[in-house]
Write a protein that holds these residues in place. Sequence first.
Motif: not given
Length: 167
Positions: A17-27, A29-33
Amino acid sequence: GRAWGSRGPDADGSSGDARIPGVAAGCWLGVRRLDEGAEASWAAIAAGCRPLSGLWWERGRLEAGRRDWQAAAGAFRSTIAAIETEHSQGARGGSERGQANGFSAYLGLARSLIELGRGDSADEAISQAGRVSPSAWEPSYWRGRNLLAAGEASAALRAFEAAAPLG
């Protein structure tokens, strides 16, 4: 992968399921890591997570954040191709199901192409976004940015003026 570590259940995409990894990747990005986010998105894509469009979308955003416009353009193109495949297979679950938004993918591609100096290709992506959402201001704005990058200031001003009442 190393970026996922023990950061939560299914953070490595093992369920498919791509949702959890997708949210993690977005997070990330949000913290510039950005490197961690890029690693996270690749790990989920390699694990075969579905739907792919959301993962590719996050990948494009991460590459844009790193200012790697060539990689960003490739990721946004992959996003668009994945959306088309998902729709042809009847998967129209939307963002709550982890799918990317075609409008945003076309605009991400347009920005990447503008940054690469590929105005004609950017204009086509902008036109595609306008077809997806005819009343949105963003296509006119990005058309203005594209025209400005091409040195066409008066035409850019007209595009920006067309965007203003829509947004």
